[in-house]
Every structure is written in structure tokens, then in C-alpha cells.
Design a protein around this motif. Structure first.
Motif, PDB file in Angstrom:
ATOM      1  N   PHE A  76      -2.246   2.108   9.839  1.00  0.00           N
ATOM      2  CA  PHE A  76      -2.078   1.976   8.387  1.00  0.00           C
ATOM      3  C   PHE A  76      -1.787   0.519   8.007  1.00  0.00           C
ATOM      4  CE2 PHE A  76      -0.881   6.663   8.227  1.00  0.00           C
ATOM      5  CZ  PHE A  76      -2.014   7.034   7.519  1.00  0.00           C
ATOM      6  N   ARG A  77      -1.018  -0.164   8.834  1.00  0.00           N
ATOM      7  CA  ARG A  77      -0.717  -1.570   8.541  1.00  0.00           C
ATOM      8  C   ARG A  77      -1.987  -2.414   8.599  1.00  0.00           C
ATOM      9  NH1 ARG A  77       3.918  -5.397  11.440  1.00  0.00           N
ATOM     10  NH2 ARG A  77       3.754  -7.111   9.930  1.00  0.00           N
ATOM     11  N   SER A  78      -2.835  -2.150   9.584  1.00  0.00           N
ATOM     12  CA  SER A  78      -4.081  -2.919   9.699  1.00  0.00           C
ATOM     13  C   SER A  78      -5.011  -2.646   8.523  1.00  0.00           C
ATOM     14  CB  SER A  78      -4.784  -2.591  11.018  1.00  0.00           C
ATOM     15  OG  SER A  78      -5.305  -1.275  11.007  1.00  0.00           O
ATOM     16  N   ALA A  79      -4.845  -1.473   7.894  1.00  0.00           N
ATOM     17  CA  ALA A  79      -5.669  -1.119   6.736  1.00  0.00           C
ATOM     18  C   ALA A  79      -5.006  -1.517   5.417  1.00  0.00           C
ATOM     19  CB  ALA A  79      -5.940   0.383   6.741  1.00  0.00           C
ATOM     20  N   ASN A  80      -3.839  -2.204   5.497  1.00  0.00           N
ATOM     21  CA  ASN A  80      -3.076  -2.595   4.300  1.00  0.00           C
ATOM     22  C   ASN A  80      -2.718  -1.387   3.431  1.00  0.00           C
ATOM     23  OD1 ASN A  80      -3.054  -5.446   4.780  1.00  0.00           O
ATOM     24  ND2 ASN A  80      -5.209  -5.507   4.147  1.00  0.00           N
ATOM     25  N   HIS A  81      -2.400  -0.280   4.107  1.00  0.00           N
ATOM     26  CA  HIS A  81      -2.028   0.951   3.403  1.00  0.00           C
ATOM     27  C   HIS A  81      -0.513   1.122   3.539  1.00  0.00           C
ATOM     28  CE1 HIS A  81      -2.133   4.757   1.582  1.00  0.00           C
ATOM     29  NE2 HIS A  81      -2.504   5.519   2.597  1.00  0.00           N
ATOM     30  N   GLY A  82       0.222   0.537   2.574  1.00  0.00           N
ATOM     31  CA  GLY A  82       1.674   0.482   2.671  1.00  0.00           C
ATOM     32  C   GLY A  82       2.341   1.839   2.692  1.00  0.00           C
ATOM     33  N   ARG A  83       1.902   2.755   1.822  1.00  0.00           N
ATOM     34  CA  ARG A  83       2.539   4.075   1.759  1.00  0.00           C
ATOM     35  C   ARG A  83       2.318   4.852   3.053  1.00  0.00           C
ATOM     36  NH1 ARG A  83       4.378   6.182  -2.990  1.00  0.00           N
ATOM     37  NH2 ARG A  83       3.872   8.296  -2.320  1.00  0.00           N
ATOM     38  N   GLY A  84       1.111   4.749   3.604  1.00  0.00           N
ATOM     39  CA  GLY A  84       0.846   5.423   4.869  1.00  0.00           C
ATOM     40  C   GLY A  84       1.710   4.875   5.987  1.00  0.00           C
ATOM     41  N   ARG A  85       1.892   3.551   5.991  1.00  0.00           N
ATOM     42  CA  ARG A  85       2.728   2.929   7.023  1.00  0.00           C
ATOM     43  C   ARG A  85       4.173   3.413   6.911  1.00  0.00           C
ATOM     44  NH1 ARG A  85       4.776  -3.304   7.182  1.00  0.00           N
ATOM     45  NH2 ARG A  85       5.794  -3.232   9.235  1.00  0.00           N
ATOM     46  N   ILE A  86       4.708   3.453   5.691  1.00  0.00           N
ATOM     47  CA  ILE A  86       6.086   3.914   5.509  1.00  0.00           C
ATOM     48  C   ILE A  86       6.223   5.367   5.950  1.00  0.00           C
ATOM     49  CG2 ILE A  86       7.880   4.402   3.801  1.00  0.00           C
ATOM     50  CD1 ILE A  86       6.835   2.000   2.198  1.00  0.00           C
ATOM     51  N   GLU A  87       5.250   6.202   5.581  1.00  0.00           N
ATOM     52  CA  GLU A  87       5.294   7.617   5.963  1.00  0.00           C
ATOM     53  C   GLU A  87       5.321   7.766   7.479  1.00  0.00           C
ATOM     54  OE1 GLU A  87       5.494  11.691   5.510  1.00  0.00           O
ATOM     55  OE2 GLU A  87       5.656  10.152   3.950  1.00  0.00           O
ATOM     56  N   ALA A  88       4.467   7.010   8.173  1.00  0.00           N
ATOM     57  CA  ALA A  88       4.423   7.094   9.635  1.00  0.00           C
ATOM     58  C   ALA A  88       5.736   6.619  10.250  1.00  0.00           C
ATOM     59  CB  ALA A  88       3.256   6.273  10.170  1.00  0.00           C
ATOM     60  N   ASP A 120       8.943  -0.706  -4.652  1.00  0.00           N
ATOM     61  CA  ASP A 120       9.453   0.213  -5.683  1.00  0.00           C
ATOM     62  C   ASP A 120       8.918   1.632  -5.459  1.00  0.00           C
ATOM     63  OD1 ASP A 120      11.093   0.754  -7.860  1.00  0.00           O
ATOM     64  OD2 ASP A 120       9.444   0.584  -9.289  1.00  0.00           O
ATOM     65  N   ASP A 121       8.884   2.031  -4.192  1.00  0.00           N
ATOM     66  CA  ASP A 121       8.367   3.343  -3.797  1.00  0.00           C
ATOM     67  C   ASP A 121       9.528   4.335  -3.804  1.00  0.00           C
ATOM     68  OD1 ASP A 121       7.315   5.578  -2.549  1.00  0.00           O
ATOM     69  OD2 ASP A 121       6.203   4.442  -1.050  1.00  0.00           O
ATOM     70  N   ARG A 122       9.735   4.984  -4.933  1.00  0.00           N
ATOM     71  CA  ARG A 122      10.909   5.835  -5.110  1.00  0.00           C
ATOM     72  C   ARG A 122      10.840   7.092  -4.251  1.00  0.00           C
ATOM     73  NH1 ARG A 122      11.070   5.118 -11.746  1.00  0.00           N
ATOM     74  NH2 ARG A 122      10.998   2.836 -11.687  1.00  0.00           N
ATOM     75  N   TYR A 123       9.643   7.605  -4.092  1.00  0.00           N
ATOM     76  CA  TYR A 123       9.468   8.801  -3.258  1.00  0.00           C
ATOM     77  C   TYR A 123       9.948   8.533  -1.833  1.00  0.00           C
ATOM     78  CZ  TYR A 123       6.975  12.141  -0.284  1.00  0.00           C
ATOM     79  OH  TYR A 123       6.655  13.069   0.676  1.00  0.00           O
ATOM     80  N   HIS A 124       9.502   7.424  -1.252  1.00  0.00           N
ATOM     81  CA  HIS A 124       9.888   7.147   0.125  1.00  0.00           C
ATOM     82  C   HIS A 124      11.331   6.671   0.239  1.00  0.00           C
ATOM     83  CE1 HIS A 124       5.477   7.235   1.201  1.00  0.00           C
ATOM     84  NE2 HIS A 124       6.031   7.968   2.135  1.00  0.00           N
TER      85      HIS A 124
END
Length: 356
Positions: A76-88, A120-124
Motif C-alpha cells: 500500500f505504501r508503494s502505491a501511495n495508498h495511505g488509508r490502506g497502509r494504516i489499515e494494514a 485527519d483520518d478520524r476513522y482510523h
């Protein structure tokens, strides 16, 4: 592109089911992962790895789960997908927590909370508060656990996120039970059950509602009333192949039968729970089960069995004493205090933004 869409359409419902406590066997997910790697899309590969982590954790393979979650975060980090990275990373922390690696889990979750605040990811932010609360449970800081889980609930409700609210409620119920705040525990369970009956589908949490209701009955000495919810929880976890939940419910049923003077039934439950915790590496529960088996054997004048269980317990205690005792370090405490303060400010902002 069509291959990507087809694979994503196949993978997404499986990923949702895995997140909600019902993953397919790891071998099935590994086949999806191989296809994701062939398509060359880092985000799809990350989602497949995240799902694989859930599948491994569901069957008690915590090391394999950790590696899958770690790999998912990297993709996810290599794909610049911040929410996916935090979830993992959140799930990596949970797998570390389940394996008894409390310090590592705390480090992972504090990293997650910083990333969530930065975006500002309130869910995570709420999800990480749930994780830190679980770490407090492992440290026997049940008041701290309740504080973090209530904070997660305060963050979740204004977001209108039913699944997150339900998860927070079940954690609050567990903390309140451990603090002997049984009225609060039952109220949280009732709210969680209402969501599970209408808006949220999660077989693990539905079983946990029955489990904690049974534990409250057991704590109050209402032994006959404890049997039905605990049996329901045990059957639900077994049907869902959830080793962690099945072992805990089986252990609790042994306690009820022992309290009722039903020694043979208690022994059978403890032996079944022992087999489950051995396969999953659940050391603390394993130790408690062995202590109960020793007591039962002594009560039946079966001293040979008592000695055998004591020998197994001594070996387990030696392993536990060699492991580092989980505790907050000053640096972790300072870091988490600052992050908790930021989360509370965020919770107030969310409440003020609510209409009316």
C-alpha cells in the motif's frame, strides 16, 4: 484493465467478509494473491495480502498473519495508498498483540495514530484507540483500556460508522466486565446487539455478545443462566472456525461446570480448551486452564494427573518468566499521552460539528 476489474470484483467481497470475521481458508486467499501479483497492481496486491493476514489470524497462525499484514502495508505504501497502509498496520498491531508482543504492538499502533492524525483520518484514529485499549488489557490496566475504548466510541458515533461503533461497544463491554461494572457492560452489549441485529454483520462479534453476557452471569453467581449464552458463543465460534473465541468460550464453560460441581464436564471442557490454546499459542489462558486441571485432579485424589499437569504448568511458567514482561516504557507513555490528547480534541470537534 478488464482483468484488474474482474479480480477486484471477486476480491472485494472476500476482503469484506474477512474483515468481518469470516475469511476463507488461507490457501484460497493465496490463489487470489498469486493472481493479484500477476496483474501488477500494488493496491490489489495489498488488499489480497490484507485478506490473507485475516485468514491466517483466524486459524491461529499469528506469525504468518503478521508477515502478511507487514507485506500489505509495504505494498500500500508503494502505491501511495495511505488509508490502506494504516489499515494494514493496525492489523499488524493486532496480530502482534494476539501473539503477546505487547511492546511491538504499541509501537505499531502509535505509528498508526500519528499517520491517522497527519491525514485527519478520524476513522482510523478511532481504530487505533481500540488497539491501544486492547494493549492496556494485556497490561492489566483495565481502567486505561476502558478510557481508550470509550474514546474510540466517542470518535465513532459522530462519524455514523455502525461497524466501528459496534466494535467499540463490545470492547467497552469487556472492560466494564473486568472492572465489575456489570450494568455498564450489559448496556454496551445491548447496544452492540441492536446493531448486530440490524446494521452490522460480524459473526465473531455476535458470538462475543453472548460470551460476555455469560461471563457477567458467571461473575454474579447465576450459573445456570451463564450456560446458555456461553454454549451459544462456543457453538458460534466453532462453526466459524474461530480458534481464539472457541478456546475462550470453552474455558468459560469449564469454569461454570466446575462452579456447579460438575467435575467431569468441567474437565472435558478444560481439556478441549487446552488443545485449542496449544494450537494457537495462547499462553495466559493455557496457564489458567492447567491450574484448574490441577485443582480438579487434587479434588478427585488423582495425584498422578495433578503431578502431570503441574509439570506442564512449570514448563509453561518457565517460558513465561523468560519472556519480557509487558509494560509501558516512559517514551511510549509520553507519546501515547500526547496522541490521546489530540484524539480527545478531535472527538470534541466531531461532537461540536453535529447538528442540534
Amino acid at each position: 484493465m478488464n482483468d484488474h476489474r474482474s479480480l477486484l470484483a471477486e476480491l472485494e467481497p472476500i476482503a469484506v467478509a474477512a474483515e468481518n470475521g469470516s475469511p476463507p481458508p488461507p490457501a484460497e486467499v493465496e490463489m487470489l494473491l498469486a493472481r493479484a501479483r500477476d496483474c501488477g497492481d500494488a493496491r490489489i496486491e495489498g488488499l489480497a495480502l490484507l485478506t490473507l493476514g485475516h485468514a491466517w489470524q483466524h486459524v491461529g497462525r499469528l506469525r504468518a498473519a503478521q508477515q502478511a499484514f507487514r507485506d500489505a502495508a509495504a505494498r500500500f505504501r508503494s502505491a501511495n495508498h495511505g488509508r490502506g497502509r494504516i489499515e494494514a498496520l493496525i492489523e499488524l498491531g493486532r496480530a502482534r498483540y494476539a501473539a503477546g508482543e505487547i511492546a511491538a504492538a504499541l509501537d505499531t499502533w502509535s505509528q498508526c495514530l500519528e499517520l491517522a492524525h497527519e491525514s485527519d483520518d478520524r476513522y482510523h484514529c478511532a481504530r487505533v484507540c481500540l488497539g491501544v485499549g486492547q494493549a492496556c488489557v494485556a497490561l492489566n490496566d483495565h481502567a486505561g483500556a476502558l478510557r481508550y475504548h470509550e474514546l474510540a466510541l466517542t470518535l465513532a458515533r459522530p462519524l455514523g460508522h455502525d461497524r466501528l461503533t459496534c466494535e467499540a461497544l463490545i470492547n467497552v463491554a469487556g472492560d466494564a466486565y473486568r472492572l465489575q461494572q456489570h450494568v455498564r457492560a450489559l448496556a454496551a452489549l445491548a447496544d452492540a446487539d441492536a446493531l448486530l441485529q440490524t446494521k452490522v454483520s460480524n459473526r465473531v462479534w455476535a458470538a462475543e455478545v453472548h460470551y460476555y453476557r455469560g461471563l457477567v452471569c458467571l461473575a454474579n453467581g447465576d450459573l445456570e443462566a451463564a450456560l446458555t449464552p456461553l454454549q451459544t458463543a462456543y457453538a458460534a465460534h466453532a462453526d466459524n472456525h474461530n480458534v481464539w473465541g472457541e478456546a475462550h468460550a470453552c474455558h468459560a464453560l469449564g469454569q461454570v461446570h466446575e462452579a456447579l460441581g460438575q467435575k467431569d464436564r468441567a474437565r472435558d471442557r478444560y481439556l478441549a480448551a487446552r488443545a485449542l490454546v496449544q494450537s494457537a499459542g495462547m499462553m495466559a489462558v493455557h496457564q489458567h486452564i492447567l491450574r484448574r486441571l490441577v485443582a480438579l485432579a487434587r479434588g478427585c485424589d488423582d495425584f498422578a494427573a495433578a503431578l502431570a499437569w503441574l509439570h506442564e504448568l512449570d514448563l509453561l511458567d518457565a517460558t513465561a518468566s523468560n519472556a519480557s514482561k509487558p509494560r509501558w516504557t516512559p517514551a511510549q507513555q509520553s507519546r501515547l499521552n500526547a496522541l490521546e490528547s489530540r484524539s480527545r480534541v478531535l472527538a470534541v470537534r466531531l461532537q461540536l460539528a453535529q447538528p442540534g
